[in-house]
Design a protein around this motif. Structure first.
Motif, PDB file in Angstrom:
ATOM      1  N   LEU A 288     -26.088 -71.573  17.947  1.00  0.00           N
ATOM      2  CA  LEU A 288     -25.244 -72.247  18.937  1.00  0.00           C
ATOM      3  C   LEU A 288     -24.893 -71.378  20.139  1.00  0.00           C
ATOM      4  O   LEU A 288     -24.333 -71.868  21.109  1.00  0.00           O
ATOM      5  CB  LEU A 288     -23.943 -72.729  18.276  1.00  0.00           C
ATOM      6  CG  LEU A 288     -24.086 -73.706  17.103  1.00  0.00           C
ATOM      7  CD1 LEU A 288     -22.705 -74.094  16.581  1.00  0.00           C
ATOM      8  CD2 LEU A 288     -24.864 -74.942  17.523  1.00  0.00           C
ATOM      9  N   GLY A 289     -25.211 -70.086  20.070  1.00  0.00           N
ATOM     10  CA  GLY A 289     -24.806 -69.179  21.133  1.00  0.00           C
ATOM     11  C   GLY A 289     -23.442 -68.578  20.832  1.00  0.00           C
ATOM     12  O   GLY A 289     -22.712 -69.030  19.948  1.00  0.00           O
ATOM     13  N   GLY A 290     -23.073 -67.547  21.577  1.00  0.00           N
ATOM     14  CA  GLY A 290     -21.805 -66.871  21.356  1.00  0.00           C
ATOM     15  C   GLY A 290     -21.859 -65.953  20.153  1.00  0.00           C
ATOM     16  O   GLY A 290     -22.938 -65.493  19.742  1.00  0.00           O
ATOM     17  N   ARG A 291     -20.687 -65.688  19.582  1.00  0.00           N
ATOM     18  CA  ARG A 291     -20.576 -64.792  18.439  1.00  0.00           C
ATOM     19  C   ARG A 291     -19.660 -65.408  17.394  1.00  0.00           C
ATOM     20  O   ARG A 291     -18.853 -66.281  17.705  1.00  0.00           O
ATOM     21  CB  ARG A 291     -19.984 -63.435  18.848  1.00  0.00           C
ATOM     22  CG  ARG A 291     -20.896 -62.597  19.684  1.00  0.00           C
ATOM     23  CD  ARG A 291     -20.329 -61.200  19.931  1.00  0.00           C
ATOM     24  NE  ARG A 291     -21.436 -60.361  20.392  1.00  0.00           N
ATOM     25  CZ  ARG A 291     -22.241 -59.705  19.579  1.00  0.00           C
ATOM     26  NH1 ARG A 291     -22.026 -59.745  18.274  1.00  0.00           N
ATOM     27  NH2 ARG A 291     -23.237 -58.996  20.047  1.00  0.00           N
ATOM     28  N   ALA A 341     -12.538 -79.165  14.785  1.00  0.00           N
ATOM     29  CA  ALA A 341     -11.694 -80.343  14.599  1.00  0.00           C
ATOM     30  C   ALA A 341     -12.106 -81.518  15.475  1.00  0.00           C
ATOM     31  O   ALA A 341     -11.964 -82.682  15.079  1.00  0.00           O
ATOM     32  CB  ALA A 341     -10.236 -79.977  14.871  1.00  0.00           C
ATOM     33  N   ASP A 342     -12.610 -81.249  16.683  1.00  0.00           N
ATOM     34  CA  ASP A 342     -12.906 -82.346  17.607  1.00  0.00           C
ATOM     35  C   ASP A 342     -14.378 -82.771  17.576  1.00  0.00           C
ATOM     36  O   ASP A 342     -14.832 -83.534  18.434  1.00  0.00           O
ATOM     37  CB  ASP A 342     -12.499 -81.981  19.029  1.00  0.00           C
ATOM     38  CG  ASP A 342     -13.154 -80.687  19.511  1.00  0.00           C
ATOM     39  OD1 ASP A 342     -13.860 -80.043  18.717  1.00  0.00           O
ATOM     40  OD2 ASP A 342     -12.931 -80.330  20.685  1.00  0.00           O
ATOM     41  N   ASP A 343     -15.138 -82.306  16.573  1.00  0.00           N
ATOM     42  CA  ASP A 343     -16.524 -82.764  16.443  1.00  0.00           C
ATOM     43  C   ASP A 343     -16.560 -84.239  16.054  1.00  0.00           C
ATOM     44  O   ASP A 343     -15.646 -84.751  15.391  1.00  0.00           O
ATOM     45  CB  ASP A 343     -17.259 -81.962  15.361  1.00  0.00           C
ATOM     46  CG  ASP A 343     -17.537 -80.531  15.769  1.00  0.00           C
ATOM     47  OD1 ASP A 343     -17.622 -80.270  16.975  1.00  0.00           O
ATOM     48  OD2 ASP A 343     -17.665 -79.680  14.862  1.00  0.00           O
ATOM     49  N   GLU A 344     -17.633 -84.915  16.430  1.00  0.00           N
ATOM     50  CA  GLU A 344     -17.875 -86.263  15.935  1.00  0.00           C
ATOM     51  C   GLU A 344     -18.210 -86.149  14.448  1.00  0.00           C
ATOM     52  O   GLU A 344     -19.066 -85.355  14.050  1.00  0.00           O
ATOM     53  CB  GLU A 344     -19.045 -86.890  16.693  1.00  0.00           C
ATOM     54  CG  GLU A 344     -19.420 -88.278  16.214  1.00  0.00           C
ATOM     55  CD  GLU A 344     -20.692 -88.797  16.860  1.00  0.00           C
ATOM     56  OE1 GLU A 344     -21.007 -89.982  16.664  1.00  0.00           O
ATOM     57  OE2 GLU A 344     -21.376 -88.000  17.552  1.00  0.00           O
ATOM     58  N   LEU A 345     -17.534 -86.967  13.620  1.00  0.00           N
ATOM     59  CA  LEU A 345     -17.705 -86.871  12.179  1.00  0.00           C
ATOM     60  C   LEU A 345     -18.481 -88.079  11.660  1.00  0.00           C
ATOM     61  O   LEU A 345     -18.065 -89.227  11.846  1.00  0.00           O
ATOM     62  CB  LEU A 345     -16.334 -86.796  11.505  1.00  0.00           C
ATOM     63  CG  LEU A 345     -16.307 -86.259  10.059  1.00  0.00           C
ATOM     64  CD1 LEU A 345     -16.771 -84.807  10.027  1.00  0.00           C
ATOM     65  CD2 LEU A 345     -14.902 -86.373   9.479  1.00  0.00           C
ATOM     66  N   ARG A 362     -22.086 -82.443  17.560  1.00  0.00           N
ATOM     67  CA  ARG A 362     -21.580 -82.022  18.865  1.00  0.00           C
ATOM     68  C   ARG A 362     -22.720 -82.141  19.864  1.00  0.00           C
ATOM     69  O   ARG A 362     -23.781 -81.544  19.673  1.00  0.00           O
ATOM     70  CB  ARG A 362     -21.082 -80.575  18.777  1.00  0.00           C
ATOM     71  CG  ARG A 362     -20.193 -80.114  19.920  1.00  0.00           C
ATOM     72  CD  ARG A 362     -19.763 -78.656  19.675  1.00  0.00           C
ATOM     73  NE  ARG A 362     -19.182 -78.473  18.346  1.00  0.00           N
ATOM     74  CZ  ARG A 362     -19.182 -77.319  17.684  1.00  0.00           C
ATOM     75  NH1 ARG A 362     -19.758 -76.232  18.217  1.00  0.00           N
ATOM     76  NH2 ARG A 362     -18.634 -77.231  16.492  1.00  0.00           N
ATOM     77  N   ASP A 363     -22.522 -82.943  20.887  1.00  0.00           N
ATOM     78  CA  ASP A 363     -23.574 -83.184  21.887  1.00  0.00           C
ATOM     79  C   ASP A 363     -24.871 -83.659  21.222  1.00  0.00           C
ATOM     80  O   ASP A 363     -25.977 -83.281  21.629  1.00  0.00           O
ATOM     81  CB  ASP A 363     -23.844 -81.919  22.711  1.00  0.00           C
ATOM     82  CG  ASP A 363     -22.616 -81.462  23.488  1.00  0.00           C
ATOM     83  OD1 ASP A 363     -21.872 -82.348  23.972  1.00  0.00           O
ATOM     84  OD2 ASP A 363     -22.391 -80.252  23.616  1.00  0.00           O
ATOM     85  N   VAL A 390     -31.381 -83.060  18.739  1.00  0.00           N
ATOM     86  CA  VAL A 390     -30.511 -84.236  18.646  1.00  0.00           C
ATOM     87  C   VAL A 390     -30.969 -85.113  17.484  1.00  0.00           C
ATOM     88  O   VAL A 390     -32.159 -85.364  17.309  1.00  0.00           O
ATOM     89  CB  VAL A 390     -30.530 -85.039  19.961  1.00  0.00           C
ATOM     90  CG1 VAL A 390     -29.758 -86.345  19.822  1.00  0.00           C
ATOM     91  CG2 VAL A 390     -29.962 -84.189  21.098  1.00  0.00           C
ATOM     92  N   VAL A 391     -30.001 -85.573  16.687  1.00  0.00           N
ATOM     93  CA  VAL A 391     -30.278 -86.468  15.566  1.00  0.00           C
ATOM     94  C   VAL A 391     -29.462 -87.729  15.760  1.00  0.00           C
ATOM     95  O   VAL A 391     -28.252 -87.664  15.990  1.00  0.00           O
ATOM     96  CB  VAL A 391     -29.916 -85.813  14.217  1.00  0.00           C
ATOM     97  CG1 VAL A 391     -30.297 -86.740  13.061  1.00  0.00           C
ATOM     98  CG2 VAL A 391     -30.598 -84.465  14.074  1.00  0.00           C
TER      99      VAL A 391
END
Length: 408
Positions: A288-291, A341-345, A362-363, A390-391
């Motif tokens: 996902l990028g970042g750490r 918490a704000d991901d689509e579930l 997410r996206d 994307v799925v």
């Protein structure tokens, strides 16, 4: 650095699963040099997840909890030094200083120093406990008897598991959580609500959204006081509000620190010849990028395997999707990836019936998953997360869709 000479010297600081797995991986990979595994705990490497479960419940002991029989380490020519503290590193001389005055030379140094419990300021009492290592177990276990009462401050993984174990032993348990649900850092709101229900049905007095003003410990009881004036009293308390990475040795060596010891995709720090793994390592998120800093058993184990390969010149970018598991009130819960918490579930099965796979999107891409009662789905979900792309929600929600086929 280039591949380690197979007859060189490796010092590993930390006898948890990360350090122990690194030592095993080196020997298994054909390394014939010296391996010194140093840790400040008195015990040989053991399975830390049982601390809050079977060890605390008295269902097993430290010998049976060992990663390997004690004789294994000598048989593998691994110099295991328990009860020993590393106090300093000289990266230019490639030496580490021990608390007893000894010095160890190294060609490669692996820091697997883990973390320590986050403390409540100004709170110190034999009735206030933390649970991070085996030495913490006996005193807490002595408090957990039928009819006693326990305050658990923090509803994360450790706090929730301690609550489950204490209830099993017949204790009255009160859990105080600052967030609006248990395991708020790991699971989205609907799953957290289901876990809250699980605890309350088992008799746990669970309070969420609690802002603590302080904790007072007397000779016979512990009292937690909320900002709004509410009070909870019990015979003892467990503080489980997270951990702090033990970065001090890495900092002394000159390594970059950013919520852990910063490493690259091969688990190398910014100091030549020094690596960091396990709870203390801040690793690149190649998916996902970042750490991120993984604080779970499985991640630490994967780090140990990966760093051994890196040392032997066979390393590849660390891209393992993390996962964690927990047992609470007889239910198995597994979390994979990086849910927020704000991901689509997207839920397959039923959260209310506690038989589900909840996929976090997410996206358009799967970034995390939580399962209960469906452990096989966790492996598949990790493959979906690692694959990226994307799925379609329709495919994921269709109970006839084979997730393994999607992942492949």
């Amino acid at each position: 650095m280039t591949a380690l000479d197979r007859a060189g010297r490796v010092v590993i600081v930390g006898t948890g699963v990360a350090g122990a797995t690194a030592a095993q991986g080196l020997r298994g990979g054909g390394f014939t040099g010296t391996i010194t595994l140093v840790g400040d705990e008195a015990e040989a490497p053991y399975r830390r997840p049982v601390l809050s479960k079977d060890l605390l419940a008295g269902k097993t002991d430290i010998v049976r909890a060992g990663l390997k029989p004690v004789a294994y380490w000598a048989e593998q020519h691994i110099d295991l030094r328990v009860g020993e503290t590393v106090i300093d590193i000289d990266p230019s001389a490639r030496t580490v200083a021990l608390g007893d005055g000894g010095v160890l030379g190294y060609d490669a140094l692996v820091l697997a120093t883990g973390g320590r419990p986050r403390m409540l300021p100004g709170v110190s009492s034999p009735r206030v406990h933390h649970l991070r290592r085996h030495a913490d177990v006996p005193a807490l276990r002595g408090r957990l008897r039928e009819g006693s009462s326990l305050l658990v401050i923090g509803g994360g993984l450790i706090g929730s598991e301690v609550a489950s174990t204490a209830r099993e032993l017949g204790c009255a348990v009160t859990v105080l959580e600052a967030a609006d649900r248990p395991l708020a850092r790991l699971v989205p709101a609907p799953v957290g609500a289901a876990l809250a229900g699980l605890h309350r049905e088992a008799g746990v007095d669970l309070h969420t959204g609690v802002a603590l003003a302080g904790v007072e410990a007397g000779p016979d009881t512990v009292t937690a006081i909320a900002v709004d004036g509410r009070r909870w009293r019990a015979d003892a308390a467990v503080v489980a509000i997270g951990t702090v990475p033990n970065t001090e040795l890495g900092a002394r060596a000159g390594a970059a620190i950013d919520n852990g010891i910063v490493v690259d995709e091969l688990l190398r720090t910014t100091v030549d010849g020094v690596f960091a793994i396990g709870d203390v390592a801040s690793v690149p998120n190649t998916v996902l990028g970042g750490r991120y800093r993984g604080e779970h058993w499985n991640t630490a184990q994967d780090h140990g395997t990966a760093v051994a390969r890196s040392l032997l010149g066979a390393g590849s970018p660390f891209d393992v999707v993390p996962w964690a598991w927990s047992n609470q009130f007889g239910r198995g819960i597994q979390v994979a990836g990086w849910p927020e918490a704000d991901d689509e579930l997207l839920v397959r099965g039923s959260i209310d019936e506690r038989d589900f796979t909840a996929l976090c999107r997410r996206d358009g891409r799967i970034v995390g998953a939580i399962t209960m009662g469906r452990p096989k789905d966790t492996r598949t979900a990790r493959m979906l997360i690692g694959r990226g792309g994307v799925v379609a929600a329709e495919a994921l929600l269709d109970p006839h869709t084979d997730l393994a086929a999607l992942a492949s």
